[in-house]
Design an enzyme around this catalytic site. Structure first.
Site, PDB file in Angstrom:
ATOM      1  N   LYS A  85       2.634  11.276   4.622  1.00  0.00           N
ATOM      2  CA  LYS A  85       2.599  11.907   5.939  1.00  0.00           C
ATOM      3  C   LYS A  85       1.828  13.214   5.732  1.00  0.00           C
ATOM      4  O   LYS A  85       2.105  13.959   4.768  1.00  0.00           O
ATOM      5  CB  LYS A  85       4.032  12.185   6.432  1.00  0.00           C
ATOM      6  CG  LYS A  85       4.825  10.915   6.769  1.00  0.00           C
ATOM      7  CD  LYS A  85       4.466  10.333   8.126  1.00  0.00           C
ATOM      8  CE  LYS A  85       4.974   8.930   8.337  1.00  0.00           C
ATOM      9  NZ  LYS A  85       6.425   8.864   8.498  1.00  0.00           N
ATOM     10  N   TYR A  88       0.850  -1.197   0.000  1.00  0.00           N
ATOM     11  CA  TYR A  88       0.000   0.000   0.000  1.00  0.00           C
ATOM     12  C   TYR A  88       0.880   1.239   0.000  1.00  0.00           C
ATOM     13  O   TYR A  88       1.998   1.225   0.497  1.00  0.00           O
ATOM     14  CB  TYR A  88      -0.952   0.020   1.201  1.00  0.00           C
ATOM     15  CG  TYR A  88      -0.324  -0.161   2.578  1.00  0.00           C
ATOM     16  CD1 TYR A  88      -0.060  -1.435   3.072  1.00  0.00           C
ATOM     17  CD2 TYR A  88      -0.019   0.938   3.379  1.00  0.00           C
ATOM     18  CE1 TYR A  88       0.480  -1.609   4.344  1.00  0.00           C
ATOM     19  CE2 TYR A  88       0.522   0.772   4.657  1.00  0.00           C
ATOM     20  CZ  TYR A  88       0.776  -0.512   5.127  1.00  0.00           C
ATOM     21  OH  TYR A  88       1.323  -0.685   6.373  1.00  0.00           O
ATOM     22  N   PRO A  89       0.355   2.330  -0.562  1.00  0.00           N
ATOM     23  CA  PRO A  89       1.094   3.581  -0.537  1.00  0.00           C
ATOM     24  C   PRO A  89       0.680   4.422   0.657  1.00  0.00           C
ATOM     25  O   PRO A  89      -0.430   4.245   1.186  1.00  0.00           O
ATOM     26  CB  PRO A  89       0.639   4.252  -1.831  1.00  0.00           C
ATOM     27  CG  PRO A  89      -0.778   3.832  -1.973  1.00  0.00           C
ATOM     28  CD  PRO A  89      -0.881   2.446  -1.375  1.00  0.00           C
ATOM     29  N   GLN A 128       9.418  -5.974   6.368  1.00  0.00           N
ATOM     30  CA  GLN A 128       8.909  -4.768   5.716  1.00  0.00           C
ATOM     31  C   GLN A 128       9.972  -4.147   4.823  1.00  0.00           C
ATOM     32  O   GLN A 128      11.155  -4.180   5.140  1.00  0.00           O
ATOM     33  CB  GLN A 128       8.406  -3.775   6.769  1.00  0.00           C
ATOM     34  CG  GLN A 128       9.252  -2.533   6.982  1.00  0.00           C
ATOM     35  CD  GLN A 128      10.451  -2.784   7.887  1.00  0.00           C
ATOM     36  OE1 GLN A 128      10.876  -3.909   8.089  1.00  0.00           O
ATOM     37  NE2 GLN A 128      11.014  -1.716   8.399  1.00  0.00           N
ATOM     38  N   HIS A 148       7.756   4.204  16.679  1.00  0.00           N
ATOM     39  CA  HIS A 148       7.246   3.376  15.567  1.00  0.00           C
ATOM     40  C   HIS A 148       8.099   2.115  15.397  1.00  0.00           C
ATOM     41  O   HIS A 148       7.573   1.014  15.250  1.00  0.00           O
ATOM     42  CB  HIS A 148       7.232   4.237  14.297  1.00  0.00           C
ATOM     43  CG  HIS A 148       7.241   3.487  13.005  1.00  0.00           C
ATOM     44  ND1 HIS A 148       6.088   3.075  12.371  1.00  0.00           N
ATOM     45  CD2 HIS A 148       8.263   3.071  12.218  1.00  0.00           C
ATOM     46  CE1 HIS A 148       6.408   2.442  11.262  1.00  0.00           C
ATOM     47  NE2 HIS A 148       7.717   2.424  11.136  1.00  0.00           N
TER      48      HIS A 148
HETATM   49  O1  76R Z   1      16.008   2.385  10.340  1.00  0.00           O
HETATM   50  C1  76R Z   1      15.097   1.551  10.450  1.00  0.00           C
HETATM   51  O2  76R Z   1      14.598   0.968   9.489  1.00  0.00           O
HETATM   52  C2  76R Z   1      14.533   1.269  11.811  1.00  0.00           C
HETATM   53  C3  76R Z   1      13.593   2.321  12.257  1.00  0.00           C
HETATM   54  C4  76R Z   1      12.464   2.594  11.255  1.00  0.00           C
HETATM   55  C5  76R Z   1      12.306   3.745  10.480  1.00  0.00           C
HETATM   56  C6  76R Z   1      13.205   4.968  10.409  1.00  0.00           C
HETATM   57  C7  76R Z   1      11.333   1.728  10.956  1.00  0.00           C
HETATM   58  C8  76R Z   1      11.136   0.450  11.495  1.00  0.00           C
HETATM   59  N1  76R Z   1      10.514   2.344  10.050  1.00  0.00           N
HETATM   60  C9  76R Z   1      11.080   3.571   9.722  1.00  0.00           C
HETATM   61  C10 76R Z   1      10.596   4.500   8.814  1.00  0.00           C
HETATM   62 MN1  76R Z   1       8.696   1.694   9.380  1.00  0.00          MN
HETATM   63  N2  76R Z   1       6.926   0.997   8.671  1.00  0.00           N
HETATM   64  C11 76R Z   1       5.991   1.748   8.001  1.00  0.00           C
HETATM   65  C12 76R Z   1       4.780   0.988   7.912  1.00  0.00           C
HETATM   66  O3  76R Z   1       0.870   1.077   8.307  1.00  0.00           O
HETATM   67  C13 76R Z   1       1.511   1.973   8.916  1.00  0.00           C
HETATM   68  O4  76R Z   1       1.036   2.575   9.922  1.00  0.00           O
HETATM   69  C14 76R Z   1       2.861   2.415   8.427  1.00  0.00           C
HETATM   70  C15 76R Z   1       3.474   1.512   7.357  1.00  0.00           C
HETATM   71  C16 76R Z   1       5.022  -0.246   8.496  1.00  0.00           C
HETATM   72  C17 76R Z   1       4.039  -1.382   8.639  1.00  0.00           C
HETATM   73  C18 76R Z   1       6.370  -0.222   8.983  1.00  0.00           C
HETATM   74  C19 76R Z   1       6.995  -1.290   9.635  1.00  0.00           C
HETATM   75  N3  76R Z   1       8.451   3.423   8.317  1.00  0.00           N
HETATM   76  C20 76R Z   1       9.387   4.397   8.149  1.00  0.00           C
HETATM   77  C21 76R Z   1       8.887   5.360   7.181  1.00  0.00           C
HETATM   78  C22 76R Z   1       9.640   6.581   6.657  1.00  0.00           C
HETATM   79  C23 76R Z   1       9.323   7.751   7.556  1.00  0.00           C
HETATM   80  C24 76R Z   1      10.038   9.022   7.165  1.00  0.00           C
HETATM   81  O5  76R Z   1      11.145   8.963   6.642  1.00  0.00           O
HETATM   82  O6  76R Z   1       9.440  10.092   7.418  1.00  0.00           O
HETATM   83  C25 76R Z   1       7.629   4.939   6.809  1.00  0.00           C
HETATM   84  C26 76R Z   1       6.696   5.600   5.812  1.00  0.00           C
HETATM   85  C27 76R Z   1       7.362   3.740   7.542  1.00  0.00           C
HETATM   86  C28 76R Z   1       6.169   3.019   7.466  1.00  0.00           C
HETATM   87  N4  76R Z   1       9.021  -0.070  10.414  1.00  0.00           N
HETATM   88  C29 76R Z   1      10.108  -0.406  11.181  1.00  0.00           C
HETATM   89  C30 76R Z   1       8.212  -1.198  10.302  1.00  0.00           C
HETATM   90  C31 76R Z   1       8.834  -2.285  11.015  1.00  0.00           C
HETATM   91  C32 76R Z   1       8.267  -3.704  11.083  1.00  0.00           C
HETATM   92  C33 76R Z   1      10.002  -1.789  11.567  1.00  0.00           C
HETATM   93  C34 76R Z   1      11.021  -2.530  12.429  1.00  0.00           C
HETATM   94  C35 76R Z   1      12.084  -3.094  11.512  1.00  0.00           C
HETATM   95  C36 76R Z   1      13.192  -3.749  12.265  1.00  0.00           C
HETATM   96  O7  76R Z   1      13.932  -3.026  12.934  1.00  0.00           O
HETATM   97  O8  76R Z   1      13.281  -4.980  12.146  1.00  0.00           O
END
Ligand code: 76R
Length: 245
Positions: free
Chosen positions: A145, A141-142, A181, A168
């Site tokens: 923010k 899905y897209p 993810q 998050h």
């Molecule tokens: O650096 C990293 O990857 C770890 C911290 C982390 C960031 C910076 C992280 C971890 N995410 C990050 C950024 Mn995420 N993520 C989503 C979704 O449905 C929803 O509500 C949101 C969709 C999921 C399901 C998900 C899962 N993440 C982001 C960003 C960019 C934000 C920006 O730059 O402004 C988005 C759009 C986003 C969305 N995230 C994780 C997960 C999971 C499962 C993790 C843990 C991964 C791990 O450490 O194993």
């Protein structure tokens, strides 16, 4: 003005969704169908060779529901290679039986909010150029923010955004082993800001993570979501049975 975050960007990404025109597929001769399947499987074999050389990756899923039938996700080092794949596939016999359902263009993204990912660390490289898991289920899905009054992500202070994303990531880490993810950025490429691709062995884990994350402040206040596509894995060896009419 708030400060933009730096990103590390990896492979380019195309999600390509197609609907099968079963009527024309049924009307085709069995020789035509066989040669279409044969050519399609040869393309998959060619893409597998690219993946084995770690010059890209791809997966194929059967979409559940009426939004599409097939979802391909391709990763390649350049955007040109994505159009090459798309064009070659469009010229194939099998594509004559497919309708375009949806597509999404993005690039694998890691943002530099938390502890820094050193660019030369092999673990960082593996995340930027991931070999996609062939897990049983996918959800794509897209999202955006929001830029709405008090809830404008793009005017929130860097430190505050980093803190919200740290919260998050704690929710995300609870799903380690159950959800994989891949976040792809699509600013300037497509109609939303990010693509979210989730892989799971158990489809309920897809529902649980997305639901739980709705309560994280970053999603509750700032998350906006587009259309969801959910699918079941389609292995090359199961294509004959899937396309049998
Ligand atoms: O650096 C990293 O990857 C770890 C911290 C982390 C960031 C910076 C992280 C971890 N995410 C990050 C950024 Mn995420 N993520 C989503 C979704 O449905 C929803 O509500 C949101 C969709 C999921 C399901 C998900 C899962 N993440 C982001 C960003 C960019 C934000 C920006 O730059 O402004 C988005 C759009 C986003 C969305 N995230 C994780 C997960 C999971 C499962 C993790 C843990 C991964 C791990 O450490 O194993």
């Amino acid at each position: 003005a708030a400060e933009a975050v730096e990103t590390l960007d990896g492979w380019y990404c195309l999600h390509d969704l197609r609907t099968i025109d079963w009527t024309s597929w049924k009307y085709a001769s069995s020789e035509e169908r066989e040669s279409a399947i044969h050519e399609f499987k040869n393309l998959l074999t060619k893409w597998e060779a690219v993946e084995n050389e770690e010059n890209g990756s791809h997966v194929l899923y059967k979409v559940v529901g009426q939004k599409a039938d097939l979802m391909f996700m391709f990763l390649r080092p350049t955007m040109d290679e994505l159009t090459d794949i798309e064009t070659e596939f469009n010229k194939s016999k099998f594509a004559e039986f497919l309708l375009h359902a949806h597509s999404y263009v993005s690039v694998v993204e890691l943002s530099k909010y938390g502890p820094q990912h050193a660019e030369d660390d092999p673990r960082t490289q593996e995340r930027l150029k991931p070999i996609l898991p062939k897990w049983e289920h996918i959800s794509f899905y897209p999202m955006n923010k929001s830029r709405d009054g008090e809830d404008n992500w793009y005017s929130v202070d860097f430190k505050e955004r980093a803190k919200l994303l740290y919260e998050h990531s704690k929710t995300g880490r609870k799903y380690a082993g159950n959800i994989k993810q891949i976040i792809t950025g699509s600013f300037g490429f497509d109609d939303w800001e990010w693509g979210v691709t989730l892989f799971a062995h158990d489809p309920l884990q897809l529902k649980k993570i997305v639901y739980e994350m709705r309560f994280d402040e970053v999603s509750a206040r700032f998350g906006e979501f587009g259309e969801f596509f959910v699918g079941n894995h389609l292995a090359k060896d199961d294509i004959d049975a899937y396309l049998h009419v």
